[in-house]
Motif scaffolding. Structure first.
Motif, mmCIF file in Angstrom:
data_model
loop_
_atom_site.group_PDB
_atom_site.id
_atom_site.type_symbol
_atom_site.label_atom_id
_atom_site.label_comp_id
_atom_site.label_asym_id
_atom_site.label_seq_id
_atom_site.Cartn_x
_atom_site.Cartn_y
_atom_site.Cartn_z
ATOM 1 N N ARG A 251 0.827 -1.215 0.000
ATOM 2 C CA ARG A 251 0.000 0.000 0.000
ATOM 3 C C ARG A 251 0.856 1.256 0.000
ATOM 4 N N ARG A 252 1.928 1.256 0.781
ATOM 5 C CA ARG A 252 2.825 2.419 0.791
ATOM 6 C C ARG A 252 3.478 2.616 -0.570
ATOM 7 N N ALA A 253 3.940 1.527 -1.161
ATOM 8 C CA ALA A 253 4.586 1.627 -2.469
ATOM 9 C C ALA A 253 3.598 2.078 -3.535
ATOM 10 N N LEU A 254 2.361 1.600 -3.453
ATOM 11 C CA LEU A 254 1.350 2.001 -4.422
ATOM 12 C C LEU A 254 1.018 3.487 -4.286
ATOM 13 N N LYS A 255 0.876 3.965 -3.061
ATOM 14 C CA LYS A 255 0.603 5.388 -2.846
ATOM 15 C C LYS A 255 1.783 6.233 -3.289
ATOM 16 N N ASP A 256 2.995 5.742 -3.068
ATOM 17 C CA ASP A 256 4.171 6.490 -3.498
ATOM 18 C C ASP A 256 4.303 6.493 -5.016
ATOM 19 N N THR A 257 3.857 5.429 -5.664
ATOM 20 C CA THR A 257 3.850 5.390 -7.129
ATOM 21 C C THR A 257 2.976 6.502 -7.684
ATOM 22 N N LEU A 258 1.881 6.782 -7.006
ATOM 23 C CA LEU A 258 0.994 7.871 -7.426
ATOM 24 C C LEU A 258 1.700 9.222 -7.328
ATOM 25 N N ASN A 259 2.637 9.367 -6.385
ATOM 26 C CA ASN A 259 3.408 10.611 -6.287
ATOM 27 C C ASN A 259 4.360 10.784 -7.471
ATOM 28 N N TRP A 260 4.893 9.692 -7.987
ATOM 29 C CA TRP A 260 5.850 9.775 -9.086
ATOM 30 C C TRP A 260 5.181 9.941 -10.443
ATOM 31 N N ALA A 261 3.963 9.465 -10.590
ATOM 32 C CA ALA A 261 3.286 9.492 -11.888
ATOM 33 C C ALA A 261 2.667 10.857 -12.135
ATOM 34 N N VAL A 262 2.904 11.399 -13.301
ATOM 35 C CA VAL A 262 2.357 12.700 -13.650
ATOM 36 C C VAL A 262 0.926 12.549 -14.166
ATOM 37 N N HIS A 263 0.662 11.502 -14.931
ATOM 38 C CA HIS A 263 -0.657 11.264 -15.506
ATOM 39 C C HIS A 263 -1.168 9.904 -15.034
#
Length: 119
Positions: free
Chosen positions: A25-37
């Protein structure tokens, strides 16, 4: 296997499942921080899910512990330096924008409708 060792094994596996769930869950939420779109996020999220699914059938508790520690270390290494924070959440840009008034200041909510004027 005795009853105590079975209970210990079950408790250890439950703790491992919880650590993996939290890490995912932490990695998934952090992935959202890196993705622009969003379409980039969906691709990164499915790649992340595949990385977790590959090791789904590992049974050795020591190997699982080592893999969790490696995953947590990798997550901490690649965390976003400036994560997105919802504006009204603690740390957000709107958090405590309108703070509570200091003590001693009275707010009259029924201004103009005071009871003493009706007599």
């Amino acid at each position: 296997m005795s009853l105590t060792s079975t209970a210990g094994y079950v408790a250890r596996r439950a703790a491992q499942r919880e650590r993996v769930r939290i890490l995912y869950r932490r990695a998934l939420k952090d992935t959202l921080n890196w993705a622009v779109h969003r379409h980039l996020f969906y691709q990164d999220a499915s790649e992340l899910r595949e990385r977790f699914e590959v090791h789904k059938h590992v049974q050795d508790p020591d190997t699982i512990d080592r893999m969790i520690e490696d995953g947590e270390a990798q997550y901490n290494k690649w965390r976003h330096p400036d994560p997105y924070i919802v504006p009204w959440a603690p740390g957000g840009s709107k958090f405590t924008r309108n703070p509570t008034p200091p003590s001693g200041i009275e707010i009259v909510y029924n201004f103009g409708r005071e009871d003493h004027l009706e007599n």
